[in-house]
Design a protein around this motif. Structure first.
Motif, mmCIF file in Angstrom:
data_model
loop_
_atom_site.group_PDB
_atom_site.id
_atom_site.type_symbol
_atom_site.label_atom_id
_atom_site.label_comp_id
_atom_site.label_asym_id
_atom_site.label_seq_id
_atom_site.Cartn_x
_atom_site.Cartn_y
_atom_site.Cartn_z
ATOM 1 N N THR A 40 -8.997 -2.811 -0.493
ATOM 2 C CA THR A 40 -8.618 -2.966 0.910
ATOM 3 C C THR A 40 -8.876 -4.377 1.442
ATOM 4 O O THR A 40 -8.221 -4.812 2.383
ATOM 5 C CB THR A 40 -9.371 -1.962 1.792
ATOM 6 N N LEU A 44 -12.291 4.299 4.823
ATOM 7 C CA LEU A 44 -11.717 2.954 4.875
ATOM 8 C C LEU A 44 -10.317 2.943 4.278
ATOM 9 O O LEU A 44 -9.383 2.350 4.836
ATOM 10 C CB LEU A 44 -12.627 1.990 4.106
ATOM 11 N N ARG A 95 -7.823 4.568 6.582
ATOM 12 C CA ARG A 95 -7.464 3.655 7.683
ATOM 13 C C ARG A 95 -6.521 2.562 7.179
ATOM 14 O O ARG A 95 -5.573 2.177 7.881
ATOM 15 C CB ARG A 95 -8.764 3.020 8.212
ATOM 16 N N TYR A 96 -6.770 2.090 5.969
ATOM 17 C CA TYR A 96 -5.994 1.003 5.389
ATOM 18 C C TYR A 96 -4.566 1.443 5.062
ATOM 19 O O TYR A 96 -3.599 0.748 5.376
ATOM 20 C CB TYR A 96 -6.714 0.520 4.119
ATOM 21 N N ASP A 130 -1.218 2.190 7.599
ATOM 22 C CA ASP A 130 -0.324 1.121 8.056
ATOM 23 C C ASP A 130 0.865 0.908 7.126
ATOM 24 O O ASP A 130 1.801 0.186 7.483
ATOM 25 C CB ASP A 130 -1.096 -0.201 8.166
ATOM 26 N N VAL A 155 -10.393 -6.914 8.279
ATOM 27 C CA VAL A 155 -9.239 -7.071 7.382
ATOM 28 C C VAL A 155 -8.528 -5.753 7.119
ATOM 29 O O VAL A 155 -7.407 -5.728 6.636
ATOM 30 C CB VAL A 155 -9.657 -7.729 6.050
ATOM 31 N N ILE A 156 -9.187 -4.660 7.421
ATOM 32 C CA ILE A 156 -8.574 -3.360 7.175
ATOM 33 C C ILE A 156 -7.407 -3.127 8.125
ATOM 34 O O ILE A 156 -6.458 -2.415 7.806
ATOM 35 C CB ILE A 156 -9.615 -2.227 7.347
ATOM 36 N N ASP A 157 -7.474 -3.758 9.297
ATOM 37 C CA ASP A 157 -6.426 -3.529 10.288
ATOM 38 C C ASP A 157 -5.282 -4.501 10.089
ATOM 39 O O ASP A 157 -5.472 -5.693 9.868
ATOM 40 C CB ASP A 157 -6.992 -3.699 11.703
ATOM 41 N N LYS A 158 -4.064 -3.964 10.237
ATOM 42 C CA LYS A 158 -2.854 -4.745 9.985
ATOM 43 C C LYS A 158 -2.749 -5.921 10.955
ATOM 44 O O LYS A 158 -2.367 -7.024 10.567
ATOM 45 C CB LYS A 158 -1.639 -3.835 10.122
ATOM 46 N N ARG A 172 -4.857 -8.860 9.914
ATOM 47 C CA ARG A 172 -4.269 -9.545 8.756
ATOM 48 C C ARG A 172 -3.103 -10.411 9.195
ATOM 49 O O ARG A 172 -2.971 -11.567 8.787
ATOM 50 C CB ARG A 172 -3.788 -8.532 7.714
#
Lengths: 276, 84
Positions: free
Chosen positions: A140, A187, A190-191, A194, B3-6, B9
């Motif tokens: 991730t 995690l 959540r990753y 998207d 960094v996990i959230d778009k 990034r």
């Protein structure tokens, strides 16, 4: 082709026997009859000498045997037999080609695995039998490559799902983490959301992940730490697994989404043909 | 936000692209792009900054190789280095 030439010779010999040799043998019989009658001193209707040409009655009989009707029947029969043999030949060649293609996938890649999903459900490789898997190994905290490849995987999934109704076995995209220390199920969940709601993310203990990566020949190595952060160096690859759990094909960064989707569809069709 | 959230990034990648665009326009002169560099470093984690810097160097090197003009003074300095 040797079968066809062999059959042709049989056909020819049958034709010759029926239409030429038989009247000739009858001719020989007549010769016999006339010579014996001469010995018995019986007056013969036919002349005592060996006739040099077929008498008119014999001529008619011989012509009857080589009429247009018999020739047409023979030719048609021969042609249909040859066509049938050719069809069988082609079918055999096609099957041979299919087996060759299937044999390429029998490399020593793949094996059992035991991990947990992003929903915290424990799974093994056997739970995925009956599905086509496309497995991507990543993590991730990946800067650019994993997001790119996961976008590609999402596009492949979308393309293949359009043909869902025609597919015998469902397609399942899978993400396996090569960073199990950081990548918890939460995690990963959540990753992945998207990218696609269809992805299944897998993680586990270091041993479980290392075991699977060993079977799948996937290199991964933790890079230098900056504080608590690090980047994991790993093989960038997607593996296609068939509904029997066997490795079939692999796709690297050089293949785009369309190429991979097309290749997978071909494998699905081959699998369907071979398992009819 | 991590960094996990778009979104995070994408912000990082945007800052990186802006910085690289500045470098492209100023022939790799880092002095002229300090502002972009600061934005880039604040938008991305340190490991990513290092990673992208290395990627940039590698891409430029690949480009030069393809065109056939690898910097000769760099090669000279490599040759002059004592062998480990």
């Amino acid at each position: 082709m040797s079968i066809i030439s062999h059959l042709l010779s049989i056909r020819t010999s049958i034709y010759l026997t029926r239409n030429i040799l038989r009247p000739t043998s009858r001719l020989i019989q007549n010769r016999f009859v006339s010579s014996t009658s001469l010995l018995l001193n019986k007056p013969d209707i036919k002349s005592s000498t060996i006739p040099l040409e077929l008498p008119s009655s014999e001529k008619k009989k011989a012509k009857y045997n080589i009429s247009w009707k018999t020739v047409t029947v023979t030719v048609l029969g021969g042609a249909s037999l040859i066509a049938f043999i050719y069809y069988l030949d082609q079918r055999k060649a096609k099957n041979r080609r299919k087996l060759q293609r299937a044999a390429v996938g029998k490399m020593a890649i793949g094996g059992p695995f035991s991990l947990i999903t992003h929903d915290k459900k424990p799974v093994t490789d056997k739970d995925f039998h009956g599905q086509w898997l496309l497995i991507y190994f990543g993590f991730t905290h990946c800067p650019d490559i994993c997001p790119e490849e996961l976008e590609k995987l999402a596009e492949i999934t979308k393309t293949l799902y359009k043909q869902k109704n025609k597919q015998q076995y469902p397609f399942q995209p899978v993400f396996v983490s090569v960073d199990p220390e950081r990548d918890t199920p939460e995690l990963i969940s959540r990753y992945l959301k998207d990218y696609s709601s269809h992805f299944i993310g897998l993680t586990g203990t270091r041993e479980q992940v290392a075991d699977m990566c060993k079977h799948y020949r996937v290199y991964f190595s933790q890079g230098p730490k900056v504080g608590d952060d690090y980047i994991v160096d790993h093989a960038i690859i997607m593996y296609l697994i068939n509904p029997n759990g066997d490795f079939v094909d692999y796709y690297g960064r050089n293949k785009n989404a369309k190429e991979v989707a097309d290749a997978i569809e071909q494998h699905m069709n081959t699998f369907k043909e071979m398992n009819k | 936000m991590s960094v996990i959230d778009k979104n995070y990034r994408q912000k990082c990648w945007l800052a990186r692209d802006e910085y690289w665009k500045c470098l492209d326009m100023n022939t790799e002169d880092k002095e002229k792009c300090l502002k972009y560099r600061q934005l880039f470093e604040s938008s991305c984690p340190a490991t990513w900054v290092t990673h992208f810097d290395q990627k940039r160097d590698y891409d430029i090197f690949k480009q030069q190789l393809a065109v056939g003009q690898v910097e000769t003074d760099k090669l000279k300095s490599i040759k002059q280095q004592p062998t480990p």
